[in-house]
Design a protein around this motif. Sequence first.
Motif, PDB file in Angstrom:
ATOM      1  N   ASP A 160      23.629   5.325 117.572  1.00  0.00           N
ATOM      2  CA  ASP A 160      23.512   6.250 118.722  1.00  0.00           C
ATOM      3  C   ASP A 160      23.114   7.631 118.220  1.00  0.00           C
ATOM      4  O   ASP A 160      22.259   8.295 118.792  1.00  0.00           O
ATOM      5  CB  ASP A 160      24.849   6.381 119.470  1.00  0.00           C
ATOM      6  CG  ASP A 160      25.210   5.113 120.208  1.00  0.00           C
ATOM      7  OD1 ASP A 160      24.285   4.321 120.457  1.00  0.00           O
ATOM      8  OD2 ASP A 160      26.407   4.926 120.506  1.00  0.00           O
ATOM      9  N   THR A 161      23.794   8.061 117.152  1.00  0.00           N
ATOM     10  CA  THR A 161      23.578   9.418 116.631  1.00  0.00           C
ATOM     11  C   THR A 161      23.528   9.381 115.114  1.00  0.00           C
ATOM     12  O   THR A 161      24.358   8.719 114.479  1.00  0.00           O
ATOM     13  CB  THR A 161      24.737  10.351 117.062  1.00  0.00           C
ATOM     14  OG1 THR A 161      24.834  10.325 118.491  1.00  0.00           O
ATOM     15  CG2 THR A 161      24.504  11.783 116.601  1.00  0.00           C
ATOM     16  N   ARG A 196       9.997  13.496 121.724  1.00  0.00           N
ATOM     17  CA  ARG A 196      11.361  12.967 121.640  1.00  0.00           C
ATOM     18  C   ARG A 196      11.632  12.440 120.241  1.00  0.00           C
ATOM     19  O   ARG A 196      10.748  11.841 119.627  1.00  0.00           O
ATOM     20  CB  ARG A 196      11.460  11.821 122.655  1.00  0.00           C
ATOM     21  CG  ARG A 196      12.801  11.468 122.943  1.00  0.00           C
ATOM     22  CD  ARG A 196      13.235  10.696 124.106  1.00  0.00           C
ATOM     23  NE  ARG A 196      14.557  11.110 124.517  1.00  0.00           N
ATOM     24  CZ  ARG A 196      15.588  11.297 123.709  1.00  0.00           C
ATOM     25  NH1 ARG A 196      15.466  11.124 122.442  1.00  0.00           N
ATOM     26  NH2 ARG A 196      16.756  11.676 124.179  1.00  0.00           N
ATOM     27  N   ARG A 227      12.951   9.884 117.529  1.00  0.00           N
ATOM     28  CA  ARG A 227      13.155   8.420 117.527  1.00  0.00           C
ATOM     29  C   ARG A 227      14.041   7.962 116.380  1.00  0.00           C
ATOM     30  O   ARG A 227      14.512   6.828 116.391  1.00  0.00           O
ATOM     31  CB  ARG A 227      11.796   7.702 117.409  1.00  0.00           C
ATOM     32  CG  ARG A 227      10.846   8.007 118.547  1.00  0.00           C
ATOM     33  CD  ARG A 227      11.342   7.400 119.854  1.00  0.00           C
ATOM     34  NE  ARG A 227      10.520   7.840 120.973  1.00  0.00           N
ATOM     35  CZ  ARG A 227      10.843   7.680 122.248  1.00  0.00           C
ATOM     36  NH1 ARG A 227      11.980   7.103 122.573  1.00  0.00           N
ATOM     37  NH2 ARG A 227      10.053   8.101 123.199  1.00  0.00           N
ATOM     38  N   ASN A 264      18.663   7.860 119.019  1.00  0.00           N
ATOM     39  CA  ASN A 264      18.196   8.697 120.132  1.00  0.00           C
ATOM     40  C   ASN A 264      18.583  10.149 119.957  1.00  0.00           C
ATOM     41  O   ASN A 264      18.000  11.031 120.566  1.00  0.00           O
ATOM     42  CB  ASN A 264      18.790   8.199 121.453  1.00  0.00           C
ATOM     43  CG  ASN A 264      18.182   6.873 121.841  1.00  0.00           C
ATOM     44  OD1 ASN A 264      17.061   6.572 121.436  1.00  0.00           O
ATOM     45  ND2 ASN A 264      18.934   6.084 122.591  1.00  0.00           N
ATOM     46  N   ARG A 265      19.633  10.363 119.149  1.00  0.00           N
ATOM     47  CA  ARG A 265      20.074  11.736 118.908  1.00  0.00           C
ATOM     48  C   ARG A 265      20.216  11.947 117.405  1.00  0.00           C
ATOM     49  O   ARG A 265      20.854  11.122 116.712  1.00  0.00           O
ATOM     50  CB  ARG A 265      21.416  12.001 119.594  1.00  0.00           C
ATOM     51  CG  ARG A 265      21.281  12.128 121.096  1.00  0.00           C
ATOM     52  CD  ARG A 265      22.618  12.217 121.778  1.00  0.00           C
ATOM     53  NE  ARG A 265      23.313  10.935 121.716  1.00  0.00           N
ATOM     54  CZ  ARG A 265      24.307  10.592 122.516  1.00  0.00           C
ATOM     55  NH1 ARG A 265      24.733  11.420 123.424  1.00  0.00           N
ATOM     56  NH2 ARG A 265      24.881   9.403 122.400  1.00  0.00           N
ATOM     57  N   ARG A 315      20.454  22.911 120.876  1.00  0.00           N
ATOM     58  CA  ARG A 315      19.365  21.934 121.002  1.00  0.00           C
ATOM     59  C   ARG A 315      18.141  22.529 120.324  1.00  0.00           C
ATOM     60  O   ARG A 315      18.109  23.717 120.021  1.00  0.00           O
ATOM     61  CB  ARG A 315      19.031  21.728 122.483  1.00  0.00           C
ATOM     62  CG  ARG A 315      20.136  21.161 123.304  1.00  0.00           C
ATOM     63  CD  ARG A 315      19.673  21.042 124.737  1.00  0.00           C
ATOM     64  NE  ARG A 315      19.198  22.325 125.250  1.00  0.00           N
ATOM     65  CZ  ARG A 315      19.472  22.791 126.456  1.00  0.00           C
ATOM     66  NH1 ARG A 315      20.218  22.095 127.275  1.00  0.00           N
ATOM     67  NH2 ARG A 315      19.001  23.951 126.856  1.00  0.00           N
ATOM     68  N   ASP A 322      13.302  16.838 122.240  1.00  0.00           N
ATOM     69  CA  ASP A 322      14.380  16.098 122.931  1.00  0.00           C
ATOM     70  C   ASP A 322      15.187  15.276 121.935  1.00  0.00           C
ATOM     71  O   ASP A 322      14.613  14.505 121.153  1.00  0.00           O
ATOM     72  CB  ASP A 322      13.759  15.116 123.939  1.00  0.00           C
ATOM     73  CG  ASP A 322      13.684  15.730 125.308  1.00  0.00           C
ATOM     74  OD1 ASP A 322      14.127  16.874 125.465  1.00  0.00           O
ATOM     75  OD2 ASP A 322      13.142  15.041 126.201  1.00  0.00           O
ATOM     76  N   GLY A 323      16.488  15.406 122.000  1.00  0.00           N
ATOM     77  CA  GLY A 323      17.351  14.572 121.147  1.00  0.00           C
ATOM     78  C   GLY A 323      17.553  15.120 119.750  1.00  0.00           C
ATOM     79  O   GLY A 323      18.341  14.558 118.985  1.00  0.00           O
ATOM     80  N   LEU A 324      16.866  16.201 119.389  1.00  0.00           N
ATOM     81  CA  LEU A 324      17.045  16.787 118.055  1.00  0.00           C
ATOM     82  C   LEU A 324      17.879  18.061 118.180  1.00  0.00           C
ATOM     83  O   LEU A 324      17.532  18.970 118.946  1.00  0.00           O
ATOM     84  CB  LEU A 324      15.691  17.104 117.410  1.00  0.00           C
ATOM     85  CG  LEU A 324      15.773  17.633 115.971  1.00  0.00           C
ATOM     86  CD1 LEU A 324      16.324  16.576 115.016  1.00  0.00           C
ATOM     87  CD2 LEU A 324      14.401  18.109 115.477  1.00  0.00           C
ATOM     88  N   ILE A 359      25.876  17.876 121.083  1.00  0.00           N
ATOM     89  CA  ILE A 359      25.148  16.609 120.951  1.00  0.00           C
ATOM     90  C   ILE A 359      25.571  15.626 122.047  1.00  0.00           C
ATOM     91  O   ILE A 359      24.734  14.971 122.673  1.00  0.00           O
ATOM     92  CB  ILE A 359      25.400  15.991 119.549  1.00  0.00           C
ATOM     93  CG1 ILE A 359      24.770  16.863 118.468  1.00  0.00           C
ATOM     94  CG2 ILE A 359      24.859  14.564 119.476  1.00  0.00           C
ATOM     95  CD1 ILE A 359      25.127  16.449 117.046  1.00  0.00           C
ATOM     96  N   GLY A 416      24.588  17.389 125.558  1.00  0.00           N
ATOM     97  CA  GLY A 416      23.238  17.937 125.667  1.00  0.00           C
ATOM     98  C   GLY A 416      23.229  19.431 125.952  1.00  0.00           C
ATOM     99  O   GLY A 416      22.169  20.042 126.068  1.00  0.00           O
TER     100      GLY A 416
END
Length: 417
Positions: free
Chosen positions: A34-35, A216, A218, A230-231, A351, A355-357, A382, A385
Amino acid sequence: MGHYSLFSLLKNALTGNRHWTPAWRFPEPKARYDTVIVGGGGHGLSTAYYLAKEHGITNVAVVEKGYLGSGNVGRNTTIIRSNYLMPANTHFYEHSLKLWEGLEQDINYNAMVSQRGVLNLCHSDGQRDAYARRGNAMRLAGVDAELLDREQVRAMVPGLNMDNARFPIKGGLLQRRGGTVRHDAVAWGYARAADRRGVDLLQNTEVIGIRVEGGRVRGVETTRGFIAANRVGLACAGNTSRVAAMAGLRLPIESHVLQAFVSEGVKPMIDTVVTFGAGHFYVSQSDKGGLVFGGDIDGYNSYAQRGGMPIVRHVMEEALQLFPAMSRLRYLRQWGGIMDMSMDGSPIIDRTPIDGLFLNGGWCYGGFKATPASGWCFAHTIATGEPHRLNAGFRLDRFGTGRLVDEKGAGAQPNLH
Ligand SMILES: Cc1cc2nc3c(=O)[nH]c(=O)nc-3n(C[C@H](O)[C@H](O)[C@H](O)COP(=O)(O)OP(=O)(O)OC[C@H]3O[C@@H](n4cnc5c(N)ncnc54)[C@H](O)[C@@H]3O)c2cc1C
């Protein structure tokens, strides 16, 4: 993995210490998490721990290029405090100090948290006024602070050169709840606690690329293959700008060297943390008796974990200004760490435009004391968001909007903070 307690200590002592289990696992990387947290220093490990504990996110990997604690978390001079003037800093660092106060019970690990006090010396009337202002601001925010006069300072630290120094001592600002924590035990404690909640700690695994598609994130390319996520959270301290560049980000951070020094062990001579107000010098005494101290950054950009002789001399001069007796000691060890110096001297927990970084960096030479709050706030950022109100001042876009958090009012140069 067992729970550390008096009972487990006795049991193992009586059975020849043959039944201790490793403090964490050495798992193979999974294809997807997930992370992913990049960087197994204090901040990366605490982030993973609070992601699992506070947000129930346990499918997490911490990816570390060396061994856990090989970076600054195991190289610093161990000082913790929350004696800041600016509200963004005061509340954040006070949250950190409160987490330090309950940390050992929380993570079931002896990190040797020692609230022996932090005493900032002042050397002029103007500096004493500035300290009074900072102390009052701290007290208004619910943080402890005491302004000491000369005689109180003399009684508290008898070895100080009060009168015959180039900068005579006029008093000091004391935070009794400040102190020291054994630095590498913090990394080990958070690592073990995160591992117990299911986090995979991937050592000797270097991130060599960050995969971004359509704006985004990956996942990360590593020396052990691609890991999808994703994160992705970056907590790489001195290497922050280099790792962020893998995602195409250019950050307002420069890397500089900071050195630390340890003397031979002597009988107790300094039972608090003392900082010099007319320069940049700080000293405490470890439980083994060595004086642990440091000063300014070397002042040139570098990724080397070692420093140069001019700063060695400068720091020694400052030491002898304050404590002439230190001239009789032998100095046993010296090393350097890479500082991620931000342009206003304050950190970034936020953030990124991708996205996600997420980004955690710019700790300069004060990030150790932030370890618990940094991980706590970064985990919140995280997981949700959005920054928590405690790290809302540490946004990345402040360098564009001008909402800087310049504690010293020193301007945009790393060597001034
Ligand atoms: C000499 C010295 C004295 C200091 N004194 C104090 C003090 O008294 N009080 C205080 O509050 N702060 C102090 N600091 C600052 C503090 O140590 C740092 O701000 C803090 O430790 C940084 O966060 P960290 O622990 O996560 O960093 P680190 O432990 O450096 O963790 C970052 C990790 O990222 C890893 N990494 C980097 N690139 C990659 C990659 N590509 N792939 C995978 N992993 C990667 C590194 O190997 C490293 O382990 C001091 C620092 C030094 C060097």
